[in-house]
Design a protein around this motif. Sequence first.
Motif, PDB file in Angstrom:
ATOM      1  N   ALA A  51       0.836  -1.213   0.000  1.00 18.73           N
ATOM      2  CA  ALA A  51       0.000   0.000   0.000  1.00 18.73           C
ATOM      3  C   ALA A  51       0.868   1.259   0.000  1.00 18.73           C
ATOM      4  CB  ALA A  51      -0.927  -0.007   1.205  1.00 18.73           C
ATOM      5  N   ALA A  52       1.954   1.249   0.771  1.00 20.71           N
ATOM      6  CA  ALA A  52       2.859   2.405   0.818  1.00 20.71           C
ATOM      7  C   ALA A  52       3.541   2.610  -0.529  1.00 20.71           C
ATOM      8  CB  ALA A  52       3.904   2.208   1.917  1.00 20.71           C
ATOM      9  N   LEU A  53       3.924   1.521  -1.184  1.00 19.15           N
ATOM     10  CA  LEU A  53       4.571   1.625  -2.492  1.00 19.15           C
ATOM     11  C   LEU A  53       3.605   2.158  -3.552  1.00 19.15           C
ATOM     12  CD1 LEU A  53       6.655  -1.691  -2.535  1.00 19.15           C
ATOM     13  CD2 LEU A  53       7.516   0.641  -2.229  1.00 19.15           C
ATOM     14  N   ILE A  54       2.367   1.738  -3.481  1.00 18.13           N
ATOM     15  CA  ILE A  54       1.361   2.238  -4.426  1.00 18.13           C
ATOM     16  C   ILE A  54       1.175   3.739  -4.252  1.00 18.13           C
ATOM     17  CG2 ILE A  54      -1.113   2.195  -4.979  1.00 18.13           C
ATOM     18  CD1 ILE A  54      -1.027  -0.839  -4.426  1.00 18.13           C
ATOM     19  N   ASP A  55       1.131   4.192  -2.996  1.00 13.30           N
ATOM     20  CA  ASP A  55       1.013   5.630  -2.725  1.00 13.30           C
ATOM     21  C   ASP A  55       2.190   6.397  -3.337  1.00 13.30           C
ATOM     22  OD1 ASP A  55      -1.339   5.386  -1.419  1.00 13.30           O
ATOM     23  OD2 ASP A  55      -0.568   5.821   0.585  1.00 13.30           O
ATOM     24  N   LEU A  56       3.392   5.896  -3.115  1.00  9.98           N
ATOM     25  CA  LEU A  56       4.589   6.575  -3.620  1.00  9.98           C
ATOM     26  C   LEU A  56       4.639   6.564  -5.150  1.00  9.98           C
ATOM     27  CD1 LEU A  56       7.178   5.227  -1.031  1.00  9.98           C
ATOM     28  CD2 LEU A  56       6.462   7.612  -1.284  1.00  9.98           C
ATOM     29  N   GLN A  57       4.106   5.506  -5.750  1.00  9.99           N
ATOM     30  CA  GLN A  57       4.045   5.452  -7.215  1.00  9.99           C
ATOM     31  C   GLN A  57       3.075   6.503  -7.743  1.00  9.99           C
ATOM     32  OE1 GLN A  57       2.655   1.743  -8.812  1.00  9.99           O
ATOM     33  NE2 GLN A  57       3.198   2.267 -10.909  1.00  9.99           N
ATOM     34  N   HIS A  58       1.906   6.612  -7.131  1.00  9.61           N
ATOM     35  CA  HIS A  58       0.917   7.597  -7.565  1.00  9.61           C
ATOM     36  C   HIS A  58       1.405   9.021  -7.356  1.00  9.61           C
ATOM     37  CE1 HIS A  58      -2.720   4.634  -7.331  1.00  9.61           C
ATOM     38  NE2 HIS A  58      -1.944   4.427  -8.352  1.00  9.61           N
ATOM     39  N   GLU A  59       2.269   9.211  -6.362  1.00  9.24           N
ATOM     40  CA  GLU A  59       2.825  10.541  -6.101  1.00  9.24           C
ATOM     41  C   GLU A  59       4.030  10.857  -6.990  1.00  9.24           C
ATOM     42  OE1 GLU A  59       3.618  10.412  -1.918  1.00  9.24           O
ATOM     43  OE2 GLU A  59       1.520  10.060  -1.417  1.00  9.24           O
ATOM     44  N   GLY A  60       4.458   9.860  -7.776  1.00 10.43           N
ATOM     45  CA  GLY A  60       5.532  10.102  -8.732  1.00 10.43           C
ATOM     46  C   GLY A  60       6.935   9.876  -8.213  1.00 10.43           C
ATOM     47  N   TYR A  61       7.077   9.296  -7.011  1.00  8.24           N
ATOM     48  CA  TYR A  61       8.415   9.109  -6.441  1.00  8.24           C
ATOM     49  C   TYR A  61       9.076   7.815  -6.903  1.00  8.24           C
ATOM     50  CZ  TYR A  61       7.473  12.976  -3.251  1.00  8.24           C
ATOM     51  OH  TYR A  61       7.185  14.219  -2.727  1.00  8.24           O
ATOM     52  N   ILE A  62       8.293   6.811  -7.232  1.00  9.01           N
ATOM     53  CA  ILE A  62       8.851   5.530  -7.661  1.00  9.01           C
ATOM     54  C   ILE A  62       8.109   5.054  -8.902  1.00  9.01           C
ATOM     55  CG2 ILE A  62       9.539   4.874  -5.316  1.00  9.01           C
ATOM     56  CD1 ILE A  62       7.128   2.965  -5.263  1.00  9.01           C
ATOM     57  N   ILE A  63       8.728   4.122  -9.601  1.00  6.69           N
ATOM     58  CA  ILE A  63       8.104   3.498 -10.760  1.00  6.69           C
ATOM     59  C   ILE A  63       8.307   1.994 -10.648  1.00  6.69           C
ATOM     60  CG2 ILE A  63      10.191   3.890 -12.153  1.00  6.69           C
ATOM     61  CD1 ILE A  63       8.320   4.063 -14.597  1.00  6.69           C
ATOM     62  N   ARG A  64       7.242   1.248 -10.915  1.00  7.61           N
ATOM     63  CA  ARG A  64       7.300  -0.209 -10.798  1.00  7.61           C
ATOM     64  C   ARG A  64       7.326  -0.808 -12.195  1.00  7.61           C
ATOM     65  NH1 ARG A  64       3.296  -1.958  -5.952  1.00  7.61           N
ATOM     66  NH2 ARG A  64       5.027  -3.365  -5.525  1.00  7.61           N
TER      67      ARG A  64
END
Length: 241
Positions: A51-64
Amino acid sequence: MAGTNNETLHAQVRQYILDKIRQESLKPGDILPSEAELESLLCASRTTIRAALIDLQHEGYIIRKQGKGTFVADTTYEEQLTRLKGFTEDAEARGKKVTSVVVSLDTILPAEEVARKLQLADGEPITKLVRVRYVDGEPTQLSTSYLSPQISRKIDFSRVDFSKDSLYRTIEALGFPISDGDEVMELSFADTLQAGLLQVAEGFPLFTTIRLVMGKNGRPLEYSVSYTRGDRHRAHIHLKR
């Protein structure tokens, strides 16, 4: 992190990863530890980690990347919102290489909203320019520019190469100095066409920017709608009280 409720733990996991990115312990392009490694390191459940990774992806900090892992995003295009610059000018100011692919360049009768923004007479044709903008070889933005008739009539399209040339520099070289503009930003999600052109998954988060640029004569010069990949964009705003 044990002993806290799920909501607090989720926030702590997100903040832990974000701090690593901001402190540059994790830099753009670096791969993050796997979900299993984070689960062990942070004493949090796999659900909380995800859930934390999904949040960070939506905020543009990470890419999966499927089959490869999770990486720190390269927020290449950092827009300075207090200054009116074109995409090329803004990115080049930070030493980035900018290129474009012209998807289409057409003379059209605009939709009602575009005609109203450009203050057009009924039935007045304009130029529509659609480009995919690349930064250091990566597709970053899909932009559609609607040019006012005063611009369209003066541009010699046989001599301008919008895969290389800056639109704003071209406009000003024609004798139309740019004065100011209004911009609205909102979050959207990539449809099938946008996803294909920007090389992301359908539903990928995008920054939608709607801009109206005015000339010093008080007339509108350009109305544009741009979609920028959420993992390659950051807006910088300097505030004063």
